[in-house]
Design a protein around this motif. Structure first.
Motif, PDB file in Angstrom:
ATOM      1  N   LEU A   1       3.608  11.375 -13.593  1.00 23.27           N
ATOM      2  CA  LEU A   1       4.888  11.853 -13.079  1.00 23.27           C
ATOM      3  C   LEU A   1       5.781  10.688 -12.653  1.00 23.27           C
ATOM      4  O   LEU A   1       7.000  10.730 -12.840  1.00 23.27           O
ATOM      5  CB  LEU A   1       4.623  12.767 -11.875  1.00 23.27           C
TER       6      LEU A   1
ATOM      7  N   ILE B   1       0.861  -1.189   0.000  1.00 17.72           N
ATOM      8  CA  ILE B   1       0.000   0.000   0.000  1.00 17.72           C
ATOM      9  C   ILE B   1       0.890   1.229   0.000  1.00 17.72           C
ATOM     10  O   ILE B   1       1.750   1.367   0.861  1.00 17.72           O
ATOM     11  CB  ILE B   1      -0.871   0.047   1.263  1.00 17.72           C
TER      12      ILE B   1
ATOM     13  N   TYR C   1       1.171   5.646  -0.377  1.00 17.45           N
ATOM     14  CA  TYR C   1       0.471   6.922  -0.313  1.00 17.45           C
ATOM     15  C   TYR C   1       0.613   7.639  -1.647  1.00 17.45           C
ATOM     16  O   TYR C   1      -0.283   8.361  -2.074  1.00 17.45           O
ATOM     17  CB  TYR C   1       1.050   7.746   0.836  1.00 17.45           C
ATOM     18  N   SER C   2       1.754   7.436  -2.318  1.00 20.38           N
ATOM     19  CA  SER C   2       2.016   8.159  -3.566  1.00 20.38           C
ATOM     20  C   SER C   2       2.698   7.248  -4.581  1.00 20.38           C
ATOM     21  O   SER C   2       3.554   6.437  -4.220  1.00 20.38           O
ATOM     22  CB  SER C   2       2.935   9.352  -3.268  1.00 20.38           C
ATOM     23  N   PRO C   3       2.350   7.406  -5.876  1.00 19.75           N
ATOM     24  CA  PRO C   3       3.026   6.587  -6.897  1.00 19.75           C
ATOM     25  C   PRO C   3       4.533   6.885  -6.976  1.00 19.75           C
ATOM     26  O   PRO C   3       5.304   6.040  -7.420  1.00 19.75           O
ATOM     27  CB  PRO C   3       2.326   6.967  -8.201  1.00 19.75           C
ATOM     28  N   LEU C   4       4.922   8.087  -6.528  1.00 16.50           N
ATOM     29  CA  LEU C   4       6.347   8.429  -6.591  1.00 16.50           C
ATOM     30  C   LEU C   4       7.162   7.497  -5.684  1.00 16.50           C
ATOM     31  O   LEU C   4       8.329   7.220  -5.953  1.00 16.50           O
ATOM     32  CB  LEU C   4       6.571   9.891  -6.183  1.00 16.50           C
ATOM     33  N   GLU C   5       6.521   7.003  -4.621  1.00 15.46           N
ATOM     34  CA  GLU C   5       7.210   6.059  -3.732  1.00 15.46           C
ATOM     35  C   GLU C   5       7.503   4.743  -4.460  1.00 15.46           C
ATOM     36  O   GLU C   5       8.473   4.055  -4.137  1.00 15.46           O
ATOM     37  CB  GLU C   5       6.347   5.753  -2.497  1.00 15.46           C
TER      38      GLU C   5
ATOM     39  N   LYS D   1       4.839  16.397   5.495  1.00 13.02           N
ATOM     40  CA  LYS D   1       4.993  15.343   4.508  1.00 13.02           C
ATOM     41  C   LYS D   1       5.605  15.964   3.264  1.00 13.02           C
ATOM     42  O   LYS D   1       5.367  17.125   2.948  1.00 13.02           O
ATOM     43  CB  LYS D   1       3.614  14.729   4.216  1.00 13.02           C
TER      44      LYS D   1
ATOM     45  N   MET E   1      16.561  17.769 -10.960  1.00 11.68           N
ATOM     46  CA  MET E   1      15.421  17.368 -11.788  1.00 11.68           C
ATOM     47  C   MET E   1      14.077  17.570 -11.090  1.00 11.68           C
ATOM     48  O   MET E   1      13.075  17.819 -11.733  1.00 11.68           O
ATOM     49  CB  MET E   1      15.564  15.903 -12.187  1.00 11.68           C
TER      50      MET E   1
ATOM     51  N   ARG F   1      13.381   9.385 -16.558  1.00  8.45           N
ATOM     52  CA  ARG F   1      14.529  10.287 -16.381  1.00  8.45           C
ATOM     53  C   ARG F   1      15.646   9.627 -15.587  1.00  8.45           C
ATOM     54  O   ARG F   1      16.811   9.841 -15.847  1.00  8.45           O
ATOM     55  CB  ARG F   1      14.071  11.523 -15.592  1.00  8.45           C
ATOM     56  N   ARG F   2      15.261   8.855 -14.585  1.00  5.91           N
ATOM     57  CA  ARG F   2      16.274   8.274 -13.708  1.00  5.91           C
ATOM     58  C   ARG F   2      16.752   6.914 -14.203  1.00  5.91           C
ATOM     59  O   ARG F   2      17.534   6.235 -13.532  1.00  5.91           O
ATOM     60  CB  ARG F   2      15.711   8.155 -12.274  1.00  5.91           C
TER      61      ARG F   2
ATOM     62  N   TYR G   1      17.477  14.949  -6.968  1.00  6.95           N
ATOM     63  CA  TYR G   1      17.850  14.219  -8.178  1.00  6.95           C
ATOM     64  C   TYR G   1      18.584  15.115  -9.173  1.00  6.95           C
ATOM     65  O   TYR G   1      18.186  15.248 -10.335  1.00  6.95           O
ATOM     66  CB  TYR G   1      16.631  13.569  -8.830  1.00  6.95           C
TER      67      TYR G   1
ATOM     68  N   PRO H   1      -5.304   3.300   4.225  1.00  4.12           N
ATOM     69  CA  PRO H   1      -5.245   4.662   3.702  1.00  4.12           C
ATOM     70  C   PRO H   1      -5.927   4.712   2.334  1.00  4.12           C
ATOM     71  O   PRO H   1      -5.793   3.787   1.552  1.00  4.12           O
ATOM     72  CB  PRO H   1      -3.737   4.914   3.552  1.00  4.12           C
TER      73      PRO H   1
ATOM     74  N   LEU I   1      -4.366  10.847   5.540  1.00  7.88           N
ATOM     75  CA  LEU I   1      -4.392   9.462   5.072  1.00  7.88           C
ATOM     76  C   LEU I   1      -5.812   8.967   4.812  1.00  7.88           C
ATOM     77  O   LEU I   1      -6.017   7.841   4.393  1.00  7.88           O
ATOM     78  CB  LEU I   1      -3.718   8.553   6.103  1.00  7.88           C
TER      79      LEU I   1
ATOM     80  N   GLU J   1      13.858   1.460  -7.567  1.00 11.87           N
ATOM     81  CA  GLU J   1      15.294   1.754  -7.486  1.00 11.87           C
ATOM     82  C   GLU J   1      15.975   0.911  -6.414  1.00 11.87           C
ATOM     83  O   GLU J   1      17.093   0.442  -6.588  1.00 11.87           O
ATOM     84  CB  GLU J   1      15.493   3.240  -7.163  1.00 11.87           C
TER      85      GLU J   1
ATOM     86  N   MET K   1       4.132  20.357 -10.461  1.00 13.19           N
ATOM     87  CA  MET K   1       2.923  20.876 -11.107  1.00 13.19           C
ATOM     88  C   MET K   1       2.675  22.338 -10.739  1.00 13.19           C
ATOM     89  O   MET K   1       1.736  22.945 -11.229  1.00 13.19           O
ATOM     90  CB  MET K   1       1.692  20.066 -10.677  1.00 13.19           C
TER      91      MET K   1
ATOM     92  N   GLU L   1       4.064   5.215   7.518  1.00 15.37           N
ATOM     93  CA  GLU L   1       3.805   6.086   6.364  1.00 15.37           C
ATOM     94  C   GLU L   1       4.836   7.200   6.234  1.00 15.37           C
ATOM     95  O   GLU L   1       4.698   8.075   5.388  1.00 15.37           O
ATOM     96  CB  GLU L   1       2.403   6.707   6.483  1.00 15.37           C
TER      97      GLU L   1
ATOM     98  N   HIS M   1       9.496  10.284 -13.943  1.00 20.23           N
ATOM     99  CA  HIS M   1      10.626  10.118 -13.014  1.00 20.23           C
ATOM    100  C   HIS M   1      11.421   8.854 -13.340  1.00 20.23           C
ATOM    101  O   HIS M   1      12.651   8.881 -13.404  1.00 20.23           O
ATOM    102  CB  HIS M   1      10.124  10.025 -11.571  1.00 20.23           C
TER     103      HIS M   1
ATOM    104  N   LYS N   1      10.781   4.779  -6.175  1.00 19.69           N
ATOM    105  CA  LYS N   1      11.854   4.572  -5.188  1.00 19.69           C
ATOM    106  C   LYS N   1      12.003   3.083  -4.860  1.00 19.69           C
ATOM    107  O   LYS N   1      13.111   2.567  -4.764  1.00 19.69           O
ATOM    108  CB  LYS N   1      11.528   5.361  -3.908  1.00 19.69           C
TER     109      LYS N   1
ATOM    110  N   VAL O   1      -1.997  12.607  -3.242  1.00 20.28           N
ATOM    111  CA  VAL O   1      -1.047  11.494  -3.399  1.00 20.28           C
ATOM    112  C   VAL O   1       0.401  11.946  -3.631  1.00 20.28           C
ATOM    113  O   VAL O   1       1.094  11.467  -4.521  1.00 20.28           O
ATOM    114  CB  VAL O   1      -1.476  10.463  -4.481  1.00 20.28           C
ATOM    115  N   GLY O   2       0.847  12.863  -2.799  1.00 15.85           N
ATOM    116  CA  GLY O   2       2.257  13.247  -2.831  1.00 15.85           C
ATOM    117  C   GLY O   2       2.623  14.291  -3.868  1.00 15.85           C
ATOM    118  O   GLY O   2       3.798  14.563  -4.092  1.00 15.85           O
ATOM    119  N   VAL O   3       1.617  14.872  -4.517  1.00 18.02           N
ATOM    120  CA  VAL O   3       1.888  15.901  -5.518  1.00 18.02           C
ATOM    121  C   VAL O   3       1.031  17.132  -5.208  1.00 18.02           C
ATOM    122  O   VAL O   3      -0.179  17.017  -4.993  1.00 18.02           O
ATOM    123  CB  VAL O   3       1.558  15.384  -6.940  1.00 18.02           C
TER     124      VAL O   3
ATOM    125  N   ALA P   1       0.004  12.644 -11.016  1.00 17.91           N
ATOM    126  CA  ALA P   1       0.939  11.944 -10.127  1.00 17.91           C
ATOM    127  C   ALA P   1       1.370  10.618 -10.740  1.00 17.91           C
ATOM    128  O   ALA P   1       2.548  10.261 -10.719  1.00 17.91           O
ATOM    129  CB  ALA P   1       0.297  11.723  -8.757  1.00 17.91           C
TER     130      ALA P   1
END
Lengths: 364, 91, 353
Positions: free
Chosen positions: A149, A114, A116-120, B32, B19, A156-157, B16, C350, C277, A126, B38, C201, A153, A123, B52-54, A146
């Motif tokens: 993005l 699970i 919270y963010s797709p950016l995780e 957080k 970037m 790019r990486r 990064y 969440p 969350l 990686e 954006m 989290e 990411h 990571k 969601v983190g953005v 998101a």
């Protein structure tokens, strides 16, 4: 919290309710498109406080609920059979596929996480170079930037072991599909504020004009929802059909151009299956050919036979506002949040689940 | 759908190798990280909406008052002083 | 310095001569390694007359009506802001006994350890156990240690069982709940669950959110001493949170419960973390918290007494038992609307929606 708690003031809420009562002269049906608004209506007990003449109809605005069965089956397959690290948002994990949910796959040993963010997820890819990481990217326009993005990411990486299983749905085509259905009788719409944050309001003007329905872009706190309802009713009572913006503190007319750019970079519009409703033309996003390496459907080329929806489930009619959940013969009997037959019982924001909880039918 | 909540940017960091612009955003006492890609012109102390983190939108402080004034504007609340008590106290 | 800190300081005992770094399968085999771990570790630290007998079981003297309770503890991470699994395990059973109106006396303590657990961590857990026992005034009188292969556990699982005599003035039973009873909550909701969630989290807090794990027996027993049978029911809203516990009571006792959202005491940071969350604090787990159903006439006095206590300074009346809508819990929202409170269909996750 600033910009949240102020919009929960009980005294002003009362004034809004009074004003709604004083304004409404005959019955109106208003659809809140977005599951977040449904949540707010239910959690704050607003439905019951509204005058009888105002009927709220819970729309198809829960991307988790409308994610096609087949895609969930694919996600489960990738996690179980291909051994990928399958990541998604918490509410996606409980949704049953034709065989099992991701949560059940996890219980059987699949690596399902699970986030919270797709950016995780990038990571995680990686950090686990020898594993494949797939993000089950569900969502409306709000979540698309998101998810896009994360692909940018990874690109790019130079992260090669990351891909997304995209199931994106778009709101305006769904509103159109709802209005086009001859049986549906919806007088006005609360449009989803956070979707418009990204896309702006321009798509709604032609809809409102062509179908002569008021559309009010609305936020999520109790006062937002009450103001949105009042604005729709005022228009209806005055025989107007315009696009208004209740949520101007967040939503600009043009949306967020930088977010739109990222979406456009990664995604292209395609026809999309909606669980419980069927295919709606140009109502979803597919990953562009340019990023095919990050598209899990291409990377794994999984074909899984379409499992049939449960024939007893009338979720399509419910999401279009034609029928109420308690008019379904299965509601609360074979179909419960612990054993949902169809989309709107799946997430706590689905129309059936909302009714189920609200009616207090939930017994052990 | 689309759970998103407003928070205040406390600091901005470039990650990064230039970037990615990330912010530490404070939500009523918790912090957080959120991407600012954006919102290229968002700055420290701005309130932004995070999903969601953005960070996806900057809060327009002036527009934020309108919900408290709407009833008055449509001519139903009457007295001006009635409105003031609903206005959020400035921080 | 607070009492807690003082006891902690006294317990900064150096790690004993445990000449290994990690716990292996051998430490659970019952042989030399097991004895080493227990002698230099458990027995030494938790020593008392009964435990020192080192028999297969404990010899106890118990008189009169006695409460008996057991609970298993699994938490990830095992160390979290405000505590670790050791004190959680002691406090959990101590509190379960206290909720029966009992004075907790003797506990058993069993570990299931996944091989590879650093000895240092095991020691820290034991120290926390000792600390919690001392605070609650209970003794560990028997126990067990097993080690499972890597991958068959999650670092360490702890089970505690406990007994204690029922206070003579206690009359705790769901049958005593009456229409008009007030429901008192002893403190802020959702702190423990969100302290755990914050670690998982990666949330940073301006000031740390701490788990509220603590022993409630002294608080409870002084309430019973003072208010006796006016305290109808006591329960701790751990797993499933306040909502689930109250719904269970309403259902099994066929009573109606009205709750008022605006009266729920909550730390602002905890509230924010829940918003972020998408979690409902009413369903988040608590540890050092209890709910009391008390006679309407005594409710204000109970509340005033609680406010004098460290564990009850944020106590509030959050609801009332009503004759209408039996089996249902109905909450009035902050803006005055009503919503039915139900049990969760599963674990709260969440959400994005």
């Amino acid at each position: 919290m600033k910009y949240m708690s102020e919009y929960r003031d009980p005294e002003l809420a009362k004034k809004y309710l009074e004003e709604i009562k004083n304004t409404v002269s005959r019955p109106w049906s208003i659809m809140e498109v977005c599951g977040g608004q449904t949540h707010s209506l239910v959690k704050n007990g607003i439905i019951e406080m509204l005058p009888d003449k105002v009927t709220m109809i819970h729309g198809p605005g829960c991307p988790v609920c409308v994610t096609p069965l087949n895609l969930i089956d694919k996600a489960v397959y990738l996690a179980v059979e291909k051994g990928v690290i399958l990541c998604s948002f918490g509410d996606m994990l409980r949704v049953p596929g034709s065989q099992k949910s991701l949560l059940e796959a996890k219980a059987e040993g699949a690596d399902v996480r699970i986030l919270y963010s797709p950016l995780e997820a990038v990571k995680i890819a990686e950090d686990n170079p020898h594993k494949e990481v797939v993000f089950f990217a569900v969502g409306f326009e709000t979540t698309a930037p998101a998810n896009a993005l994360s692909v940018v990411h990874a690109h790019r990486r130079g992260v090669k072991n990351y891909s997304i299983l995209a199931s994106h749905v778009l709101v305006p085509p769904a509103i159109k599909a709802v209005i086009d259905d001859e049986e549906s009788k919806i007088d006005g719409f609360l449009a989803a504020g956070h979707v418009c944050t990204i896309m702006g309001n321009t798509e709604y003007h032609p809809l409102s004009a062509a179908y002569k329905v008021p559309i009010v872009v609305t936020g999520f706190e109790p006062l937002d929802v009450l103001q949105g309802i009042l604005m729709v009713i005022r228009q209806l009572e005055q025989s107007k059909s315009e696009v208004e913006n209740q949520y101007a503190r967040i939503v600009r007319e043009e949306g967020n151009p930088d977010a739109q750019k990222v979406i456009d970079e990664v995604f292209e519009v395609r026809n999309q299956m909606w669980r419980g409703i069927g295919e709606i033309p140009e109502s979803g996003y597919a990953v562009r050919e340019k990023y095919a390496d990050f598209d899990a459907t291409k990377k794994y080329n999984v074909t899984i036979e379409e499992a049939p929806e449960n024939p007893d489930c009338i979720s399509g009619q419910i999401m279009k506002g034609i029928k109420k959940p308690f008019e379904c013969s299965q509601f609360g009997k074979t179909c419960k949040p612990t054993n949902p037959l169809g989309a709107p019982m799946v997430s706590s924001e689905g129309a059936c689940a909302a009714y189920y909880h609200f009616s207090g039918l939930v017994e052990a | 759908m689309c759970l998103a909540i407003p928070g205040k940017i406390k600091s901005i960091e470039i990650q990064y190798g230039g970037m990615v612009r990330m912010a530490k955003v404070s939500f009523g006492g918790i912090t957080k990280e959120a991407s600012l890609e954006m919102l290229p012109d968002a700055d420290v102390d701005d309130y932004v909406l995070v999903h969601v983190g953005v960070a996806i939108s900057k809060v327009n402080e002036e527009e934020a008052q309108k919900t408290f004034k709407y009833l008055e504007e449509i001519g139903e609340l009457g007295e001006l002083e009635d409105v003031d008590e609903y206005l959020p106290k400035s921080e | 310095m607070s009492e807690n800190k003082k006891i902690r300081m006294q317990l900064q005992c150096p790690m004993p001569k445990l000449d290994f770094d990690v716990i292996t399968l051998g430490h659970g085999s019952g042989g030399v390694l097991t004895n080493k771990l227990l002698d230099s570790g458990v027995f030494d630290l938790l020593s008392n007359d009964i435990l020192d007998e080192r028999h297969d079981g404990a010899f106890l003297e118990l008189h009169g009506k006695t409460a008996f309770s057991t609970d298993s503890f699994l938490v990830s991470p095992i160390f979290f802001p405000g505590g670790n699994i050791g004190e959680l395990a002691v406090n959990g059973t101590v509190n379960d006994l206290a909720m029966c109106g009992a004075n907790p006396k003797y506990l058993s303590l069993s570990f299931i350890i996944e091989e590879g657990l650093p000895v240092k961590e095991f020691w820290d857990i034991l120290v926390a156990v000792k600390f919690a026992c001392q605070k609650a005034g209970v003794q560990i009188v028997t126990g067990d240690t097993k080690v499972v292969e890597k991958g068959k556990g999650d670092k360490i699982f702890v089970n505690t069982s406990g007994v204690g005599p029922i206070h003579p003035k206690a009359k705790i039973s769901a049958k005593n709940i009456a229409v008009g009873d007030k429901i008192i909550i002893s403190g802020n909701v959702a702190s423990h669950g969100m302290a755990i969630m914050s670690v998982r989290e990666g949330l940073e807090f301006d000031s740390e959110i701490q788990s509220d794990t603590t022993n409630l027996n002294h608080t409870i027993l002084s309430l019973i001493e003072q208010f006796g049978e006016n305290i109808h029911l006591l329960t701790d809203p751990t797993r499933g949170g306040v909502a689930t516990v109250l719904k269970e009571i309403a259902q099994s006792s066929e009573i109606g419960i009205d709750l008022f959202q605006k009266d729920f005491p909550m730390d602002e940071q905890v509230a924010s973390a829940c918003e972020l969350l998408g979690l409902d604090p009413l369903y988040v787990a608590n540890e050092g918290l209890f709910l009391a159903f008390v006679s309407e006439s005594e409710a204000d006095s109970v509340l005033a007494t609680l406010h004098e206590d460290e564990n009850g300074k944020n106590a509030r009346i959050i609801g009332t038992v009503v004759a209408e809508h039996p089996k249902q819990v109905i909450m009035e929202s902050a803006i005055g609307g009503k919503r039915v409170i139900s049990m969760l269909p599963g674990e709260q996750l969440p959400r994005i929606c």
